[in-house]
Motif scaffolding. Structure first.
Motif, PDB file in Angstrom:
ATOM      1  N   GLY A  43      10.491 -44.226 -19.164  1.00 13.11           N
ATOM      2  CA  GLY A  43      11.118 -45.255 -19.993  1.00 13.11           C
ATOM      3  C   GLY A  43      12.056 -46.190 -19.266  1.00 13.11           C
ATOM      4  N   PHE A  44      11.749 -46.495 -18.026  1.00 14.25           N
ATOM      5  CA  PHE A  44      12.585 -47.444 -17.287  1.00 14.25           C
ATOM      6  C   PHE A  44      12.271 -48.872 -17.752  1.00 14.25           C
ATOM      7  CE2 PHE A  44      14.000 -50.011 -13.719  1.00 14.25           C
ATOM      8  CZ  PHE A  44      15.223 -49.421 -13.422  1.00 14.25           C
ATOM      9  N   PRO A  45      13.314 -49.708 -17.946  1.00 17.79           N
ATOM     10  CA  PRO A  45      13.048 -51.079 -18.424  1.00 17.79           C
ATOM     11  C   PRO A  45      12.140 -51.867 -17.470  1.00 17.79           C
ATOM     12  CG  PRO A  45      15.385 -50.559 -18.585  1.00 17.79           C
ATOM     13  CD  PRO A  45      14.747 -49.435 -17.836  1.00 17.79           C
ATOM     14  N   THR A  46      11.032 -52.354 -18.001  1.00 19.08           N
ATOM     15  CA  THR A  46      10.007 -52.978 -17.156  1.00 19.08           C
ATOM     16  C   THR A  46      10.491 -54.278 -16.515  1.00 19.08           C
ATOM     17  OG1 THR A  46       8.395 -52.005 -18.648  1.00 19.08           O
ATOM     18  CG2 THR A  46       7.588 -53.713 -17.154  1.00 19.08           C
ATOM     19  N   GLY A  47      11.211 -55.092 -17.289  1.00 24.30           N
ATOM     20  CA  GLY A  47      11.699 -56.360 -16.740  1.00 24.30           C
ATOM     21  C   GLY A  47      12.616 -56.120 -15.546  1.00 24.30           C
ATOM     22  N   MET A  48      13.450 -55.099 -15.665  1.00 22.15           N
ATOM     23  CA  MET A  48      14.373 -54.788 -14.577  1.00 22.15           C
ATOM     24  C   MET A  48      13.609 -54.347 -13.334  1.00 22.15           C
ATOM     25  SD  MET A  48      17.613 -52.250 -14.721  1.00 22.15           S
ATOM     26  CE  MET A  48      18.303 -52.484 -16.299  1.00 22.15           C
ATOM     27  N   LYS A  49      12.572 -53.525 -13.566  1.00 12.48           N
ATOM     28  CA  LYS A  49      11.754 -53.047 -12.435  1.00 12.48           C
ATOM     29  C   LYS A  49      11.104 -54.233 -11.724  1.00 12.48           C
ATOM     30  CE  LYS A  49       9.395 -49.095 -12.779  1.00 12.48           C
ATOM     31  NZ  LYS A  49       8.357 -48.106 -13.114  1.00 12.48           N
ATOM     32  N   THR A 217      12.541 -50.063 -32.953  1.00 10.93           N
ATOM     33  CA  THR A 217      13.970 -49.967 -33.238  1.00 10.93           C
ATOM     34  C   THR A 217      14.727 -50.855 -32.251  1.00 10.93           C
ATOM     35  OG1 THR A 217      14.512 -48.187 -31.686  1.00 10.93           O
ATOM     36  CG2 THR A 217      13.624 -47.528 -33.822  1.00 10.93           C
ATOM     37  N   GLU A 218      16.036 -50.914 -32.442  1.00 11.90           N
ATOM     38  CA  GLU A 218      16.837 -51.783 -31.581  1.00 11.90           C
ATOM     39  C   GLU A 218      16.767 -51.356 -30.118  1.00 11.90           C
ATOM     40  OE1 GLU A 218      21.429 -53.060 -31.209  1.00 11.90           O
ATOM     41  OE2 GLU A 218      20.789 -52.315 -33.187  1.00 11.90           O
ATOM     42  N   LYS A 219      16.845 -50.039 -29.910  1.00 14.62           N
ATOM     43  CA  LYS A 219      16.845 -49.537 -28.530  1.00 14.62           C
ATOM     44  C   LYS A 219      15.443 -49.252 -28.001  1.00 14.62           C
ATOM     45  CE  LYS A 219      21.463 -47.657 -28.239  1.00 14.62           C
ATOM     46  NZ  LYS A 219      22.235 -46.651 -28.959  1.00 14.62           N
ATOM     47  N   SER A 220      14.487 -49.079 -28.904  1.00 17.76           N
ATOM     48  CA  SER A 220      13.108 -48.809 -28.484  1.00 17.76           C
ATOM     49  C   SER A 220      12.223 -49.837 -29.172  1.00 17.76           C
ATOM     50  CB  SER A 220      12.679 -47.409 -28.899  1.00 17.76           C
ATOM     51  OG  SER A 220      13.614 -46.466 -28.465  1.00 17.76           O
ATOM     52  N   THR A 221      12.031 -50.954 -28.476  1.00 15.35           N
ATOM     53  CA  THR A 221      11.333 -52.054 -29.125  1.00 15.35           C
ATOM     54  C   THR A 221       9.822 -51.882 -29.057  1.00 15.35           C
ATOM     55  OG1 THR A 221      11.471 -53.229 -27.045  1.00 15.35           O
ATOM     56  CG2 THR A 221      13.162 -53.728 -28.680  1.00 15.35           C
ATOM     57  N   ARG A 278      13.209 -36.137 -37.405  1.00 14.89           N
ATOM     58  CA  ARG A 278      13.673 -36.871 -36.223  1.00 14.89           C
ATOM     59  C   ARG A 278      12.659 -37.944 -35.815  1.00 14.89           C
ATOM     60  NH1 ARG A 278      15.612 -32.705 -31.735  1.00 14.89           N
ATOM     61  NH2 ARG A 278      16.076 -34.662 -30.661  1.00 14.89           N
ATOM     62  N   ALA A 279      13.190 -38.949 -35.093  1.00 13.21           N
ATOM     63  CA  ALA A 279      12.364 -40.104 -34.757  1.00 13.21           C
ATOM     64  C   ALA A 279      11.859 -40.031 -33.316  1.00 13.21           C
ATOM     65  CB  ALA A 279      13.175 -41.377 -34.942  1.00 13.21           C
ATOM     66  N   ILE A 280      10.676 -40.597 -33.098  1.00 13.64           N
ATOM     67  CA  ILE A 280      10.155 -40.713 -31.750  1.00 13.64           C
ATOM     68  C   ILE A 280      10.581 -42.065 -31.209  1.00 13.64           C
ATOM     69  CG2 ILE A 280       8.080 -40.779 -30.352  1.00 13.64           C
ATOM     70  CD1 ILE A 280       6.959 -38.720 -32.252  1.00 13.64           C
ATOM     71  N   ALA A 281      11.544 -42.025 -30.294  1.00 10.64           N
ATOM     72  CA  ALA A 281      12.128 -43.236 -29.724  1.00 10.64           C
ATOM     73  C   ALA A 281      12.982 -42.792 -28.548  1.00 10.64           C
ATOM     74  CB  ALA A 281      13.004 -43.944 -30.756  1.00 10.64           C
ATOM     75  N   PHE A 282      13.284 -43.719 -27.659  1.00 16.09           N
ATOM     76  CA  PHE A 282      14.057 -43.343 -26.477  1.00 16.09           C
ATOM     77  C   PHE A 282      15.422 -42.778 -26.854  1.00 16.09           C
ATOM     78  CE2 PHE A 282      11.011 -46.454 -24.745  1.00 16.09           C
ATOM     79  CZ  PHE A 282      10.403 -45.624 -23.819  1.00 16.09           C
ATOM     80  N   PRO A 286      12.179 -38.893 -26.738  1.00 17.06           N
ATOM     81  CA  PRO A 286      11.360 -39.798 -25.938  1.00 17.06           C
ATOM     82  C   PRO A 286      10.004 -39.175 -25.631  1.00 17.06           C
ATOM     83  CG  PRO A 286      12.972 -38.707 -24.541  1.00 17.06           C
ATOM     84  CD  PRO A 286      13.170 -38.173 -25.926  1.00 17.06           C
ATOM     85  N   THR A 287       9.026 -40.003 -25.387  1.00 13.53           N
ATOM     86  CA  THR A 287       7.696 -39.482 -25.036  1.00 13.53           C
ATOM     87  C   THR A 287       6.841 -40.542 -24.362  1.00 13.53           C
ATOM     88  OG1 THR A 287       5.627 -38.609 -25.910  1.00 13.53           O
ATOM     89  CG2 THR A 287       6.820 -40.107 -27.342  1.00 13.53           C
ATOM     90  N   GLY A 288       5.932 -40.076 -23.536  1.00 11.83           N
ATOM     91  CA  GLY A 288       4.907 -40.961 -22.999  1.00 11.83           C
ATOM     92  C   GLY A 288       3.780 -41.141 -24.009  1.00 11.83           C
ATOM     93  N   GLY A 289       3.842 -40.415 -25.122  1.00 11.48           N
ATOM     94  CA  GLY A 289       2.846 -40.607 -26.169  1.00 11.48           C
ATOM     95  C   GLY A 289       2.023 -39.375 -26.502  1.00 11.48           C
ATOM     96  N   SER A 290       2.313 -38.262 -25.851  1.00 18.53           N
ATOM     97  CA  SER A 290       1.544 -37.056 -26.134  1.00 18.53           C
ATOM     98  C   SER A 290       2.160 -36.290 -27.297  1.00 18.53           C
ATOM     99  CB  SER A 290       1.502 -36.155 -24.902  1.00 18.53           C
ATOM    100  OG  SER A 290       1.097 -34.847 -25.258  1.00 18.53           O
ATOM    101  N   ILE A 291       1.341 -36.032 -28.315  1.00 19.42           N
ATOM    102  CA  ILE A 291       1.781 -35.276 -29.485  1.00 19.42           C
ATOM    103  C   ILE A 291       0.768 -34.153 -29.709  1.00 19.42           C
ATOM    104  CG2 ILE A 291       2.180 -35.378 -31.994  1.00 19.42           C
ATOM    105  CD1 ILE A 291       4.110 -37.230 -30.712  1.00 19.42           C
ATOM    106  N   ILE A 292       1.229 -32.914 -29.651  1.00 17.22           N
ATOM    107  CA  ILE A 292       0.321 -31.787 -29.900  1.00 17.22           C
ATOM    108  C   ILE A 292       0.846 -31.010 -31.103  1.00 17.22           C
ATOM    109  CG2 ILE A 292      -0.845 -29.787 -28.897  1.00 17.22           C
ATOM    110  CD1 ILE A 292      -0.008 -30.920 -26.110  1.00 17.22           C
ATOM    111  N   VAL A 293      -0.014 -30.882 -32.109  1.00 10.35           N
ATOM    112  CA  VAL A 293       0.404 -30.262 -33.372  1.00 10.35           C
ATOM    113  C   VAL A 293       0.029 -28.776 -33.373  1.00 10.35           C
ATOM    114  CG1 VAL A 293       0.212 -30.402 -35.886  1.00 10.35           C
ATOM    115  CG2 VAL A 293      -0.079 -32.488 -34.493  1.00 10.35           C
ATOM    116  N   PHE A 294       0.990 -27.928 -33.734  1.00 10.73           N
ATOM    117  CA  PHE A 294       0.716 -26.503 -33.817  1.00 10.73           C
ATOM    118  C   PHE A 294       0.765 -26.054 -35.283  1.00 10.73           C
ATOM    119  CE2 PHE A 294       3.004 -26.896 -29.636  1.00 10.73           C
ATOM    120  CZ  PHE A 294       1.850 -26.851 -28.865  1.00 10.73           C
ATOM    121  N   GLY A 295      -0.322 -25.478 -35.759  1.00  7.24           N
ATOM    122  CA  GLY A 295      -0.379 -24.969 -37.129  1.00  7.24           C
ATOM    123  C   GLY A 295       0.407 -23.673 -37.262  1.00  7.24           C
ATOM    124  N   GLN A 296       0.559 -23.233 -38.521  1.00  9.61           N
ATOM    125  CA  GLN A 296       1.358 -22.033 -38.794  1.00  9.61           C
ATOM    126  C   GLN A 296       0.837 -20.802 -38.061  1.00  9.61           C
ATOM    127  OE1 GLN A 296       4.201 -21.881 -40.297  1.00  9.61           O
ATOM    128  NE2 GLN A 296       4.277 -23.970 -41.088  1.00  9.61           N
TER     129      GLN A 296
END
Ligand SMILES: Cc1cc2nc3c(=O)[nH]c(=O)nc-3n(C[C@H](O)[C@H](O)[C@H](O)COP(=O)(O)O)c2cc1C
Ligand code: SF4
Lengths: 394, 173
Positions: A43-49, A217-221, A278-282, A286-296
């Motif tokens: 999650g490093f700011p791309t413009g800055m990089k 969101t404001e911090k995670s656009t 809870r929210a997925i945001a920096f 935070p996440t690169g996008g991987s979501i793994i769901v575990f059933g009961q």
């Protein structure tokens, strides 16, 4: 189930055409003010990089697209490359102009070799259409892209290990600093960006930074592409705005009633049902996008066992906290499964995990204990004092 | 025979070094091409590669031994890599593993005596929503079931000629 509505709605090459009319600092300013942060996980700011690389001294610079996608549960970059390779290459070309690089390298993981012919064809077509090469679209911009195949090592997703592989060495991460933006491939300033980051940057150039900041969101656009798998009815690749809650996301994929969700792959966190609001945001999870769901019905120790096997296998072995620590945690999980782990030893393992987070050289060892620590914290009831009876519920 | 085989290999490596440029960054692409063609990168090949790039053979070995898709030991014509990471695991990769081992008569990490098949584990292959997934060389198979294993192996065997497909694959272990 796969949906990429934002990428689907783009006009081909409009972002690149826009970039050709802008000065280099103006391109960087557009990306910076969009608030775009790296989609590869850190999650490093791309413009800055881009700005660092543009400011770095050097005749020769490189734009490297990280398509090593190896984080367990991540497969969105594969779909983006299959359906929107042009957008990714467009983003690389824009980055090339912004930082003053003439060469781009797509680092494609060995497991995706079957994508290579199709991607080579897209590159050839772009050269034909004057979207690559000398004098792009009649301007004085010069930029071309080649593909480098990875050879089966998760650690090569780490940007400095990736550069080591490009240079023909073992994929062992370097100390940072110096960062690749100053000392990258062949010691030259290099931008390493994730596939989705580059595609998103092309969209931002086309639609403007205000359009991007109006989402999320404001911090995670902006929007984010998720790879969703595990115990849900509609696994696949999804686009959601940043800031979506886990509960909302589970509803979309038919995963309501889950026991836990692993956010961020094996190196991410295991979130129990009590925290699904809870929210997925920096600023939250935070996440690169991987979501793994575990059933009961899932045994969280089986899940952890699988993750730790992965890390033991993929640690490059260069530094002790990671090389030995992962093995110790794995042994600890085996003890827990046999019901032979004392509370004192479990506490010791947790403190080992915390040491690894601080003392490991790269992100692999720094994040590999996260799943262990979050399962111990949230599922203590389930994992302690096992007998053969408690084991048989799986 | 042996000499000419080696000379040919040396010639091929030389041509690859010309193609990729005689620099350190050419190492992995050269090894990949040799591995793909010969299913092995032996010490002779590593020596020639080292000579061509002007580096020590140990440096070639250190790279070859690091990467899962390289490796110096000989592998079969068809390398089957089954994904063992969490999502494929939850979708039943263990049963696919059992069937592969039963049908080929080897364990994971081994190669059949006739040099036709190798079984390898892979870590997450990026097909988590369509598991269990496996690769046969570069070809991807998704939603593999134990019954489908036979079909996949037969498809490979067809490339060896008619007789090969008729072979009974009974291995009592
Ligand atoms: C062990 C490890 C594996 C990584 N794997 C990937 C990967 O597969 N793809 C990726 O884009 N970034 C990966 N990263 C993050 C990269 O080091 C780097 O931060 C990223 O490519 C930068 O691009 P971004 O700013 O566009 O996200 C990994 C990091 C670590 C520590
Ligand atoms: S943390 Fe692990 S993967 Fe990273 S450098 Fe150390 S041993 Fe290698």
């Amino acid at each position: 189930m796969n949906t990429l509505p934002t990428f689907n709605s783009m006009t081909p090459e409009a972002g690149l055409k826009k970039a050709l009319t802008l000065s280099r600092p103006d391109i960087i300013e557009e990306v910076r003010s969009s608030g775009l942060k790296g989609r590869g996980g850190a999650g490093f700011p791309t413009g800055m990089k881009w700005n660092f690389a543009a400011a770095a001294k050097g005749e020769e610079k490189f734009i490297i697209c990280n398509a090593d996608e190896g984080e367990p549960g991540t497969f969105k970059d594969r779909l983006i490359l299959q359906e929107h390779a042009d957008l990714v290459f467009e983003g690389m070309t824009i980055a090339g102009k912004a930082v003053g690089a003439k060469e781009g390298i797509l680092f494609l993981r060995g497991e995706y070799t079957y994508l290579k012919p199709q991607l080579e064809a897209v590159l050839a077509k772009r050269r034909e259409q004057k979207l690559l090469g000398k004098g792009i679209l009649g301007s004085d911009l010069e930029f071309d892209i080649r593909i480098f195949m990875g050879a089966g090592a998760y650690i090569c997703g780490e940007e400095t290990a990736l550069i080591e592989a490009l240079e023909g060495f073992r994929g062992e991460p370097r100390n940072r600093p110096p960062f690749p933006v100053n000392t990258g491939f062949l010691g030259r300033p290099s931008v390493v960006n994730n596939v989705e980051t580059l595609a998103s940057a092309a969209c931002i150039l086309q639609k403007g930074s205000a359009w991007w900041t109006s989402k999320g969101t404001e911090k995670s656009t902006g929007i984010k592409i998720f790879s969703i798998s595990g115990d849900c009815q509609r696994p696949g690749v999804y686009e959601f705005p940043m800031g979506i809650t886990i509960a909302q996301l589970l509803k979309e994929v038919g995963g309501e009633g889950a026991k836990a969700v692993q956010v961020g792959g094996a190196s991410g966190q295991c979130i129990p049902a009590s925290q699904f609001s809870r929210a997925i945001a920096f600023e939250d999870i935070p996440t690169g996008g991987s979501i793994i769901v575990f059933g009961q019905h899932r045994d969280m120790l089986d899940v952890l066992h699988n993750f730790m096997d992965f890390f033991v296998d993929e640690s490059c072995g260069q530094c002790t906290p990671c090389r030995r620590g992962n093995v110790k945690l794995l042994e600890g999980i085996e003890l827990l499964k046999e019901g032979k782990c004392s509370m004192a030893y479990l506490k010791e393992l947790c403190s080992l995990g915390e040491t690894m987070q601080i003392a490991s050289k790269c992100g692999l060892g720094q994040s590999s204990p996260s799943a262990f620590l979050s399962v111990v914290q949230n599922f203590r009831e389930e994992i302690m004092g096992r007998t053969s009876k408690t084991l048989s519920h799986v | 025979m042996l000499m000419t085989g080696r000379e040919r290999l040396a010639g091929e490596i030389q041509a690859l070094a010309e193609k990729y440029g005689k620099q350190h960054s050419a190492l992995i692409p050269i090894v990949q091409e040799i591995k793909q063609k010969y299913r092995q990168v032996d010490s002779f090949a590593m020596q020639i590669i080292a000579d061509q790039l002007g580096i020590h053979p140990v440096e070639v070995y250190s790279v070859v031994s690091f990467y899962a898709f390289l490796g110096s030991q000989a592998q079969g014509k068809y390398i089957i890599r089954l994904c063992r990471t969490i999502s494929c695991d939850m979708q039943g990769k263990d049963r696919v593993m059992r069937q592969l081992e039963n049908d080929l008569g080897i364990k994971f990490g081994e190669t059949t005596k006739d040099g036709k098949f190798s079984l390898e584990w892979a870590n997450c292959m990026g097909m988590c929503d369509q598991g269990p997934a496996l690769l046969v060389n570069e070809k991807l198979h998704t939603r593999v079931t134990p019954e489908k294993v036979h079909e996949i192996l037969e498809e490979c065997r067809r490339s060896f000629g008619v007789h090969a497909t008729e072979q009974k694959e009974v291995h009592l272990v």
